[in-house]
Design a protein around this motif. Structure first.
Motif, short mmCIF file in Angstrom:
data_model
loop_
_atom_site.label_atom_id
_atom_site.label_comp_id
_atom_site.label_asym_id
_atom_site.label_seq_id
_atom_site.Cartn_x
_atom_site.Cartn_y
_atom_site.Cartn_z
N PHE A 13 0.83 -1.20 0.00
CA PHE A 13 0.00 0.00 0.00
C PHE A 13 0.87 1.26 0.00
O PHE A 13 0.52 2.25 -0.64
N SER A 14 2.00 1.19 0.68
CA SER A 14 2.92 2.31 0.66
C SER A 14 3.47 2.53 -0.76
O SER A 14 3.55 3.67 -1.24
N PHE A 15 3.80 1.46 -1.43
CA PHE A 15 4.30 1.55 -2.81
C PHE A 15 3.21 2.07 -3.74
O PHE A 15 3.48 2.90 -4.62
N LEU A 24 -0.40 11.51 -10.03
CA LEU A 24 -1.33 12.61 -9.82
C LEU A 24 -0.57 13.90 -9.49
O LEU A 24 0.31 13.89 -8.63
N PRO A 25 -0.93 14.98 -10.13
CA PRO A 25 -0.22 16.25 -9.90
C PRO A 25 -0.76 17.03 -8.70
O PRO A 25 -0.91 18.24 -8.76
N LEU A 26 -1.06 16.34 -7.61
CA LEU A 26 -1.59 17.01 -6.42
C LEU A 26 -0.50 17.14 -5.37
O LEU A 26 0.38 16.30 -5.27
N PRO A 27 -0.58 18.18 -4.54
CA PRO A 27 0.45 18.37 -3.50
C PRO A 27 0.16 17.54 -2.25
O PRO A 27 0.11 18.05 -1.13
N ILE A 28 -0.05 16.25 -2.45
CA ILE A 28 -0.34 15.34 -1.35
C ILE A 28 0.82 14.37 -1.23
O ILE A 28 1.24 13.78 -2.23
N PRO A 29 1.35 14.18 -0.02
CA PRO A 29 2.47 13.24 0.14
C PRO A 29 2.07 11.81 -0.21
O PRO A 29 0.92 11.40 -0.01
N ALA A 30 3.02 11.06 -0.68
CA ALA A 30 2.78 9.66 -1.07
C ALA A 30 2.30 8.83 0.11
O ALA A 30 1.46 7.94 -0.06
N SER A 31 2.80 9.13 1.29
CA SER A 31 2.38 8.36 2.47
C SER A 31 0.89 8.52 2.75
O SER A 31 0.23 7.58 3.19
N ILE A 32 0.35 9.69 2.47
CA ILE A 32 -1.09 9.93 2.68
C ILE A 32 -1.90 9.11 1.69
O ILE A 32 -2.94 8.54 2.03
N ILE A 35 -1.86 5.56 3.03
CA ILE A 35 -2.75 5.40 4.18
C ILE A 35 -4.20 5.40 3.73
O ILE A 35 -5.01 4.60 4.21
N ALA A 36 -4.55 6.29 2.82
CA ALA A 36 -5.93 6.35 2.32
C ALA A 36 -6.30 5.06 1.59
O ALA A 36 -7.42 4.54 1.76
N LEU A 37 -5.38 4.53 0.81
CA LEU A 37 -5.64 3.27 0.11
C LEU A 37 -5.82 2.12 1.10
O LEU A 37 -6.74 1.29 0.96
N LEU A 38 -4.97 2.06 2.11
CA LEU A 38 -5.08 1.00 3.12
C LEU A 38 -6.38 1.15 3.90
O LEU A 38 -7.08 0.17 4.15
N PHE A 39 -6.74 2.37 4.26
CA PHE A 39 -7.99 2.61 4.97
C PHE A 39 -9.19 2.16 4.13
O PHE A 39 -10.10 1.50 4.63
N THR A 40 -9.16 2.50 2.85
CA THR A 40 -10.25 2.10 1.95
C THR A 40 -10.32 0.58 1.84
O THR A 40 -11.42 0.00 1.90
N ALA A 41 -9.18 -0.07 1.72
CA ALA A 41 -9.15 -1.53 1.64
C ALA A 41 -9.68 -2.17 2.92
O ALA A 41 -10.39 -3.19 2.88
#
Length: 123
Positions: A13-15, A24-32, A35-41
Protein backbone atom coordinates in the motif's frame (compact mmCIF):
# COMPACT_ATOMS: atom_id res chain seq x y z
CA UNK A 1 6.54 -15.82 7.99
CA UNK A 2 3.22 -14.32 9.11
CA UNK A 3 4.90 -11.04 10.07
CA UNK A 4 6.71 -10.86 6.73
CA UNK A 5 3.37 -11.29 4.92
CA UNK A 6 1.80 -8.55 7.03
CA UNK A 7 4.72 -6.22 6.42
CA UNK A 8 4.56 -6.87 2.68
CA UNK A 9 0.85 -5.98 2.65
CA UNK A 10 1.58 -2.65 4.34
CA UNK A 11 4.56 -2.09 2.07
CA UNK A 12 2.42 -2.77 -1.01
CA UNK A 13 0.00 0.00 0.00
CA UNK A 14 2.92 2.31 0.66
CA UNK A 15 4.30 1.55 -2.81
CA UNK A 16 0.86 2.12 -4.37
CA UNK A 17 0.84 5.50 -2.63
CA UNK A 18 4.21 6.29 -4.20
CA UNK A 19 2.83 5.39 -7.63
CA UNK A 20 -0.25 7.57 -7.14
CA UNK A 21 1.96 10.43 -5.98
CA UNK A 22 4.00 10.14 -9.18
CA UNK A 23 0.90 9.96 -11.39
CA UNK A 24 -1.33 12.61 -9.82
CA UNK A 25 -0.22 16.25 -9.90
CA UNK A 26 -1.59 17.01 -6.42
CA UNK A 27 0.45 18.37 -3.50
CA UNK A 28 -0.34 15.34 -1.35
CA UNK A 29 2.47 13.24 0.14
CA UNK A 30 2.78 9.66 -1.07
CA UNK A 31 2.38 8.36 2.47
CA UNK A 32 -1.09 9.93 2.68
CA UNK A 33 -2.11 8.19 -0.53
CA UNK A 34 -0.88 4.90 0.91
CA UNK A 35 -2.75 5.40 4.18
CA UNK A 36 -5.93 6.35 2.32
CA UNK A 37 -5.64 3.27 0.11
CA UNK A 38 -5.08 1.00 3.12
CA UNK A 39 -7.99 2.61 4.97
CA UNK A 40 -10.25 2.10 1.95
CA UNK A 41 -9.15 -1.53 1.64
CA UNK A 42 -9.89 -2.08 5.33
CA UNK A 43 -13.31 -0.43 5.05
CA UNK A 44 -14.21 -2.49 1.98
CA UNK A 45 -12.91 -5.59 3.77
CA UNK A 46 -10.43 -6.30 0.97
CA UNK A 47 -7.84 -6.44 3.74
CA UNK A 48 -8.85 -7.65 7.19
CA UNK A 49 -7.45 -6.03 10.31
CA UNK A 50 -6.13 -9.45 11.35
CA UNK A 51 -4.07 -9.49 8.13
CA UNK A 52 -1.92 -6.60 9.38
CA UNK A 53 -2.56 -6.41 13.15
CA UNK A 54 0.75 -7.61 14.61
CA UNK A 55 2.98 -5.70 12.21
CA UNK A 56 0.88 -2.55 12.62
CA UNK A 57 1.20 -2.79 16.40
CA UNK A 58 4.98 -3.23 16.07
CA UNK A 59 5.31 -0.23 13.74
CA UNK A 60 3.29 1.92 16.14
CA UNK A 61 5.51 0.80 19.04
CA UNK A 62 8.70 1.86 17.26
CA UNK A 63 7.24 5.08 15.84
CA UNK A 64 9.11 7.36 18.30
CA UNK A 65 12.41 5.99 16.99
CA UNK A 66 11.44 7.17 13.51
CA UNK A 67 11.47 10.79 14.72
CA UNK A 68 15.13 10.69 15.77
CA UNK A 69 16.52 11.51 12.28
CA UNK A 70 14.14 14.46 11.97
CA UNK A 71 15.18 15.76 15.40
CA UNK A 72 18.86 15.43 14.51
CA UNK A 73 18.24 17.29 11.26
CA UNK A 74 16.48 20.03 13.19
CA UNK A 75 19.45 20.34 15.55
CA UNK A 76 21.87 20.49 12.64
CA UNK A 77 19.94 23.40 11.14
CA UNK A 78 19.65 25.29 14.42
CA UNK A 79 21.27 28.40 12.90
CA UNK A 80 18.34 28.73 10.50
CA UNK A 81 15.69 27.76 13.04
CA UNK A 82 16.71 30.03 15.93
CA UNK A 83 15.87 33.22 14.03
CA UNK A 84 12.26 32.07 13.54
CA UNK A 85 11.80 30.10 16.76
CA UNK A 86 8.79 32.12 17.95
CA UNK A 87 7.00 31.55 14.64
CA UNK A 88 7.74 27.81 14.76
CA UNK A 89 6.43 27.56 18.32
CA UNK A 90 3.29 29.54 17.46
CA UNK A 91 2.55 27.39 14.41
CA UNK A 92 3.17 24.22 16.43
CA UNK A 93 0.83 25.28 19.25
CA UNK A 94 -1.94 26.46 16.93
CA UNK A 95 -1.75 23.42 14.67
CA UNK A 96 -1.73 21.09 17.71
CA UNK A 97 -4.99 22.58 18.97
CA UNK A 98 -6.55 22.51 15.50
CA UNK A 99 -5.65 18.84 15.11
CA UNK A 100 -6.94 18.00 18.61
CA UNK A 101 -10.21 19.81 17.88
CA UNK A 102 -10.64 18.12 14.49
CA UNK A 103 -9.86 14.69 15.96
CA UNK A 104 -12.39 15.28 18.74
CA UNK A 105 -15.12 16.34 16.31
CA UNK A 106 -14.49 13.36 14.02
CA UNK A 107 -14.43 10.99 17.01
CA UNK A 108 -17.75 12.34 18.27
CA UNK A 109 -19.32 11.93 14.81
CA UNK A 110 -18.13 8.33 14.60
CA UNK A 111 -19.37 7.53 18.12
CA UNK A 112 -22.79 9.03 17.36
CA UNK A 113 -23.06 7.06 14.12
CA UNK A 114 -22.14 3.88 15.96
CA UNK A 115 -24.80 4.51 18.59
CA UNK A 116 -27.39 5.22 15.88
CA UNK A 117 -26.53 1.99 14.09
CA UNK A 118 -26.78 0.04 17.34
CA UNK A 119 -30.19 1.60 17.94
CA UNK A 120 -31.35 0.68 14.43
CA UNK A 121 -30.19 -2.90 14.85
CA UNK A 122 -31.96 -3.28 18.20
CA UNK A 123 -35.25 -2.04 16.73
Amino acid sequence: MKLVKQFLIILAFSFAGEILHALLPLPIPASIYGIALLFTALQLRVVKVSDIAETSAFLIEIMPIMFIPAAVGLLKSWDVVKDSLAAYVAVTVVSTFVVMYAAGVVTQIIIRRGKRREGEQDA
